[in-house]
Design a protein around this motif. Structure first.
Motif, mmCIF file in Angstrom:
data_model
loop_
_atom_site.group_PDB
_atom_site.id
_atom_site.type_symbol
_atom_site.label_atom_id
_atom_site.label_comp_id
_atom_site.label_asym_id
_atom_site.label_seq_id
_atom_site.Cartn_x
_atom_site.Cartn_y
_atom_site.Cartn_z
ATOM 1 N N CYS A 174 -44.990 31.072 -49.528
ATOM 2 C CA CYS A 174 -44.482 29.989 -50.388
ATOM 3 C C CYS A 174 -45.113 30.032 -51.781
ATOM 4 O O CYS A 174 -44.635 29.357 -52.688
ATOM 5 C CB CYS A 174 -44.733 28.622 -49.739
ATOM 6 S SG CYS A 174 -46.455 28.086 -49.831
ATOM 7 N N HIS A 194 -50.976 23.791 -44.579
ATOM 8 C CA HIS A 194 -51.752 23.921 -45.814
ATOM 9 C C HIS A 194 -52.681 22.725 -45.953
ATOM 10 O O HIS A 194 -52.308 21.589 -45.641
ATOM 11 C CB HIS A 194 -50.815 23.911 -47.034
ATOM 12 C CG HIS A 194 -50.195 25.231 -47.331
ATOM 13 N ND1 HIS A 194 -50.901 26.282 -47.845
ATOM 14 C CD2 HIS A 194 -48.916 25.667 -47.193
ATOM 15 C CE1 HIS A 194 -50.085 27.315 -48.021
ATOM 16 N NE2 HIS A 194 -48.875 26.969 -47.625
ATOM 17 N N ARG A 213 -48.208 28.975 -52.560
ATOM 18 C CA ARG A 213 -49.375 28.086 -52.694
ATOM 19 C C ARG A 213 -50.650 28.864 -52.387
ATOM 20 O O ARG A 213 -50.665 29.697 -51.463
ATOM 21 C CB ARG A 213 -49.261 26.899 -51.722
ATOM 22 C CG ARG A 213 -48.222 25.869 -52.141
ATOM 23 C CD ARG A 213 -48.099 24.749 -51.115
ATOM 24 N NE ARG A 213 -47.047 23.813 -51.497
ATOM 25 C CZ ARG A 213 -45.751 23.998 -51.263
ATOM 26 N NH1 ARG A 213 -45.342 25.087 -50.638
ATOM 27 N NH2 ARG A 213 -44.862 23.110 -51.660
ATOM 28 N N CYS A 246 -45.410 24.085 -45.066
ATOM 29 C CA CYS A 246 -44.450 24.492 -46.102
ATOM 30 C C CYS A 246 -43.264 25.184 -45.449
ATOM 31 O O CYS A 246 -43.188 25.311 -44.234
ATOM 32 C CB CYS A 246 -45.136 25.435 -47.089
ATOM 33 S SG CYS A 246 -45.535 27.034 -46.339
ATOM 34 N N CYS A 273 -49.837 32.869 -48.704
ATOM 35 C CA CYS A 273 -48.697 32.303 -47.992
ATOM 36 C C CYS A 273 -47.438 32.686 -48.766
ATOM 37 O O CYS A 273 -47.431 32.638 -50.003
ATOM 38 C CB CYS A 273 -48.830 30.788 -47.907
ATOM 39 S SG CYS A 273 -47.463 30.031 -47.002
HETATM 40 ZN ZN LIG Z 1 -47.067 27.975 -47.669
#
Ligand SMILES: [Zn+2]
Length: 432
Positions: free
Chosen positions: A315, A260, A317, A253, A313
């Motif tokens: 991001c 991931h 996720r 990501c 994370c």
């Molecule tokens: Zn991530």
């Protein structure tokens, strides 16, 4: 950007979803798939409802490549791991046969659609969308990776441009002429293209390419290789991982801190390859959740991986991460004087040096001693007159490998270049 609600589910909900999808796969296998019906029955599983929670996963049998290969040999051409009559399938691919025999693998239109969906997750995570023009620098052949990447690009609505059957120079020209924004190829080949572009005086660092996505080798997760690709192409470089038998299971990501695992489509375990018990580092074992026509359950990939020590994370996720990507193949490890040496650790040292364009690793026996030599080829016009490159590389190898390795210089254009998976290691030691 581009994070789906499914990718951020709380762990409990995510695992519940995995369990339900696993059960529907098992129902199909028990009813219609001779290969898995036999294996599940032998493990005492008669109904999908025998699996009541994620902990029950350990009741399911493992699958090895050797088993699948034997099954295809005994029941040619496709084996008994088919849940549908052969007429239902629309695509056939083959493994590259890096280890042992080639496997043939079938997909139905529905399974192929699933492959495309998995690849869309790879693209979204790399910030690639419908406006992009994606160039595939690869001679497609029977290998599934790039065909599925192509399918994913089409589903995304991006412009998918094939680079099949072209020379490196023709590919570079096509990339520039089409103003491609994304390059998909092996990490080795991205560097090779850069070398060719340099020789031709083509300015790829200022081309429209803004993302590169790589698979087939660990390189794109090795910091020195990633940075070299990023500088050569003036783009951000993303790693991805998958396998013919399994699917496109892993992606990087925007945070670029590990791969991931796509836990909406796969259940991934990391097991000690000897005891087959859960481990922080070990073999990646994968169950796919939406390819029922030719599925895998707890498939031993042979990839060595390590879980990331942090769950969260940046991001957003909630999918778990593999730290530093795939470390290497379990069977690629060289044991030199009692120390495990992964080819990716050699790469991590070599790629720190911009003067080196290609390299090869040789393990051999001198007297009773294991020796490791890294042969390097320099960029045209570079030399090591002062001997400082040799000393610096020897030091970097010692730091990365924990053992001393020799460095030798190869002549110009002496070492092979690779398009698919690079084969840089030779081991001429007698087998134990
Ligand atoms: Zn991530």
């Amino acid at each position: 950007m581009g994070v789906l609600a499914d990718e951020t589910l709380p762990r409990g909900e995510l695992e519940q979803q995995q369990l339900e999808r696993l059960r529907s796969q098992l129902t199909i296998m028990l009813a219609d798939n001779p290969f898995y019906r036999n294996k599940l029955h032998a493990a005492g599983i008669r109904s999908a409802t025998d699996i009541t929670c994620m902990a029950d996963l350990t009741r399911l049998p493992h699958t090895t490549k050797q088993e699948l290969s034997e099954d295809q040999r005994e029941h040619p051409p496709y084996g008994t791991n088919c849940s549908l009559p052969h007429e239902a399938y629309s695509r056939l691919h083959q493994t590259s046969g890096t280890t042992g025999e080639r496997l043939r693998w079938l997909d139905t239109p529905q399974c192929w659609n699933w492959w495309g969906r998995c690849w869309q997750a790879v693209y979204r995570a790399a910030g690639v969308g419908a406006d992009d023009r994606i160039f595939f620098a690869f001679s497609f052949g029977p290998f599934i990776g790039f065909w599925s990447a192509y399918e994913g690009a089409s589903q995304l609505g991006a412009l998918a441009i094939t680079g099949g059957g072209m020379s490196s120079q023709q590919r570079l020209q096509a990339i520039l002429a089409n103003q491609a924004t994304v390059l998909v190829c092996t990490p080795t080949y991205a560097l090779h293209l850069a070398e060719v572009a340099n020789g031709l005086g083509m300015d790829i660092a200022n081309s429209a390419i803004r993302r590169t996505i790589h698979a087939g080798e660990p390189g794109a997760s090795i910091p020195a290789t990633k940075s070299k690709i990023e500088r050569a192409w003036g783009a951000r470089c993303f790693d991805h991982a998958g396998a013919t038998e399994v699917g496109a299971w892993g992606f990087e990501c925007d945070a670029q801190d590990g791969l991931h695992v796509n836990e909406s489509e796969f259940i991934c375990e990391v097991l000690d390859p000897q005891t087959l018990q859960p481990s922080e580092e070990g073999e990646l074992v994968v169950t796919n959740l939406d390819r029922a026509a030719m599925p895998v359950v707890r498939y031993r990939t042979g990839d060595r991986v390590r879980w990331h020590d942090q769950d969260k994370c940046p991001c957003g996720r909630t999918y778990r991460r593999i730290a530093g990507g795939v470390i290497g193949r379990l069977d690629d490890v060289l044991i030199i004087r009692g120390i495990n040496v992964y080819p990716s650790a050699v790469e991590a040292a070599v790629r720190q040096f911009d003067q080196i364009v290609e390299y090869a690793v040789e393990a051999f026996r001198r007297g009773e001693m294991d020796e490791l030599v890294v042969r390097v080829e320099l960029v045209e016009g570079e030399s090591d007159d002062a001997g400082s490159l040799r000393a610096d590389l020897e030091r970097a190898l010692h730091e990365n490998l924990g053992i001393r390795a020799g460095v030798e210089f190869a002549g110009s254009r002496e070492l092979p270049r690779f398009e698919l998976k690079a084969k840089r290691v030779t081991d001429s030691r007698p087998r134990p």
